[in-house]
Design an enzyme around this catalytic site. Sequence first.
Site, PDB file in Angstrom:
ATOM      1  N   THR A 230     -92.811  72.483-138.265  1.00 49.48           N
ATOM      2  CA  THR A 230     -93.762  71.383-138.271  1.00 49.48           C
ATOM      3  C   THR A 230     -95.185  71.913-138.259  1.00 49.48           C
ATOM      4  O   THR A 230     -95.478  72.932-137.613  1.00 49.48           O
ATOM      5  CB  THR A 230     -93.555  70.454-137.057  1.00 49.48           C
ATOM      6  OG1 THR A 230     -94.629  69.511-136.983  1.00 49.48           O
ATOM      7  CG2 THR A 230     -93.502  71.230-135.756  1.00 49.48           C
ATOM      8  N   SER A 265     -96.730  68.599-127.648  1.00 49.60           N
ATOM      9  CA  SER A 265     -95.682  67.815-126.984  1.00 49.60           C
ATOM     10  C   SER A 265     -94.517  68.750-126.699  1.00 49.60           C
ATOM     11  O   SER A 265     -94.465  69.879-127.218  1.00 49.60           O
ATOM     12  CB  SER A 265     -95.202  66.655-127.864  1.00 49.60           C
ATOM     13  OG  SER A 265     -94.421  67.146-128.948  1.00 49.60           O
ATOM     14  N   TYR A 267     -91.600  68.352-127.803  1.00 49.42           N
ATOM     15  CA  TYR A 267     -90.957  68.527-129.108  1.00 49.42           C
ATOM     16  C   TYR A 267     -91.628  69.649-129.887  1.00 49.42           C
ATOM     17  O   TYR A 267     -90.957  70.563-130.385  1.00 49.42           O
ATOM     18  CB  TYR A 267     -91.003  67.229-129.912  1.00 49.42           C
ATOM     19  CG  TYR A 267     -90.936  67.454-131.398  1.00 49.42           C
ATOM     20  CD1 TYR A 267     -89.739  67.832-132.010  1.00 49.42           C
ATOM     21  CD2 TYR A 267     -92.074  67.319-132.196  1.00 49.42           C
ATOM     22  CE1 TYR A 267     -89.682  68.069-133.376  1.00 49.42           C
ATOM     23  CE2 TYR A 267     -92.028  67.542-133.559  1.00 49.42           C
ATOM     24  CZ  TYR A 267     -90.831  67.923-134.149  1.00 49.42           C
ATOM     25  OH  TYR A 267     -90.781  68.157-135.498  1.00 49.42           O
ATOM     26  N   HIS A 268     -92.952  69.592-130.034  1.00 46.98           N
ATOM     27  CA  HIS A 268     -93.655  70.613-130.796  1.00 46.98           C
ATOM     28  C   HIS A 268     -93.479  71.995-130.163  1.00 46.98           C
ATOM     29  O   HIS A 268     -93.374  73.010-130.858  1.00 46.98           O
ATOM     30  CB  HIS A 268     -95.143  70.260-130.903  1.00 46.98           C
ATOM     31  CG  HIS A 268     -95.423  69.082-131.779  1.00 46.98           C
ATOM     32  ND1 HIS A 268     -95.743  67.844-131.272  1.00 46.98           N
ATOM     33  CD2 HIS A 268     -95.418  68.944-133.134  1.00 46.98           C
ATOM     34  CE1 HIS A 268     -95.934  66.996-132.266  1.00 46.98           C
ATOM     35  NE2 HIS A 268     -95.740  67.634-133.410  1.00 46.98           N
ATOM     36  N   LYS A 271     -90.345  73.612-131.292  1.00 47.26           N
ATOM     37  CA  LYS A 271     -90.478  74.186-132.631  1.00 47.26           C
ATOM     38  C   LYS A 271     -91.160  75.554-132.570  1.00 47.26           C
ATOM     39  O   LYS A 271     -90.823  76.464-133.332  1.00 47.26           O
ATOM     40  CB  LYS A 271     -91.274  73.238-133.526  1.00 47.26           C
ATOM     41  CG  LYS A 271     -90.560  71.943-133.869  1.00 47.26           C
ATOM     42  CD  LYS A 271     -89.417  72.192-134.836  1.00 47.26           C
ATOM     43  CE  LYS A 271     -88.937  70.904-135.481  1.00 47.26           C
ATOM     44  NZ  LYS A 271     -87.862  71.131-136.462  1.00 47.26           N
TER      45      LYS A 271
END
Length: 479
Positions: A230, A265, A267-268, A271
């Site tokens: 991302t 976040s 989530y990030h 990644k």
Amino acid sequence: MAYLLSASCPLAISLTSSSKNSVKPFGLNQTFFNPQPLSNSSSLKGLLFQETKPKRRRSCVFLATATSQQAPPETSTNNNNSPSKPKRVMVIGGDGYCGWATALHLSKKNYEVAIVDNLVRRLFDHQLGLESLTPIASIHDRISRWKALTGKTIELYVGDICDFEFLADSFNSFEPDSVVHFGEQRSAPYSMIDRSRAVFTQHNNVIGTLNVLFAIKEFREECHLVKLGTMGEYGTPNIDIEEGYITITHNGRTDTLPYPKQASSFYHLSKVHDSHNIAFTCKAWGIRATDLNQGVVYGVKTDETEMHEELRNRLDYDAVFGTALNRFCVQAAVGHPLTVYGKGGQTRGYLDIRDTVQCVELAIANPAKAGEFRVFNQFTEQFSVNELASLVTKAGLKLGLDVTKMTVPNPRVEAEEHYYNAKHTKLMELGLEPHYLSESLLDSLLNFAVQFRDRVDKKQIMPSVSWKKIGVKTKSMNP
């Protein structure tokens, strides 16, 4: 047809359009995440993959194919002059938004495709009380319809890649030449709901990717990993964003280093951890990998998903899984003011979902070398939130929609006005032919939203997840 996956027995199922299912033993034995729908008031305990108890359960792997009297059989020859064997591509997360479109596209391009998915994305909808704007068929009906229309088989392995035994069996059964890895919890807001979802996101994403890396090392060392990253890994630095690496001079010495990460976040951050793990295994084990740092995807139609309503892709408009442009088009279609977070200067890279599938195909066709960790920035244009709102407003008025916008207190912790200039040349050099955001494309997306606007639950439009208010207690997401 639909199946409730339970932990009873390992099966291989062949789906047919003209006869009952044939069932035969497949011979697997591993722990399996059982995705049974939870009520909105349920805790997340049933959702999270648990490794604390030693109890073993048998899993189910569905090798789902379909036969149809309407489709001609594929021809093949075994002589020495026959074409080379088609490449085999495993699409992890192939039931999701990007994964489904990619699986169909690759199948149409004559790759042999297998989908690996635990179907948890559908469970999220049940658990949070959400629903795709578009009605979507079960994965089994999708694959059956594709076979009926094209004569092409897509194999299906239903299970959790966090369970290495399941993943190993899938690898040894399908023997992929390339793995396209979409199989992660992909929502920043979801990861910020509460502690349980934050833990699930990082466990699911990081452990799943580690398992894929070990599977490649143990069973398919020449396999090329195409991993969906991302652009959010980079954050919004006050310098140009390069494609994965930056050359710097410090105290008279120069080196090329991984570009700094500023995730925003949980989530990030997962990644970012993935990228570090992949880079390390490329160096240590000689794995070949391409990290596609994707921007924000919009649209829902590809040539393949338009072939039949049972092939239709999902389109999320809610504040947890919906992306900016898709959300704005749905809001315009139902007469809800466009929800601009904060000052609206947040700028990101965007791309059409048709370009997502094209980029993946290009990465597979031009694989990384052994030991190489490539990073491509996967987007085609940059827009601020305000620019998107203006484009949708203009397009909506043209179609007779009364489009307004509203400023919403930003639930995220992010810069609302900033410099943003990200490089994205490598995929163009490989031959990417981008679909830019045109008036006709916006008209098409808006008309699509109008077509299904009776399915919109307006209670799901406004954001309810706050970056600063995330807590330990499991949060109910009842509207």
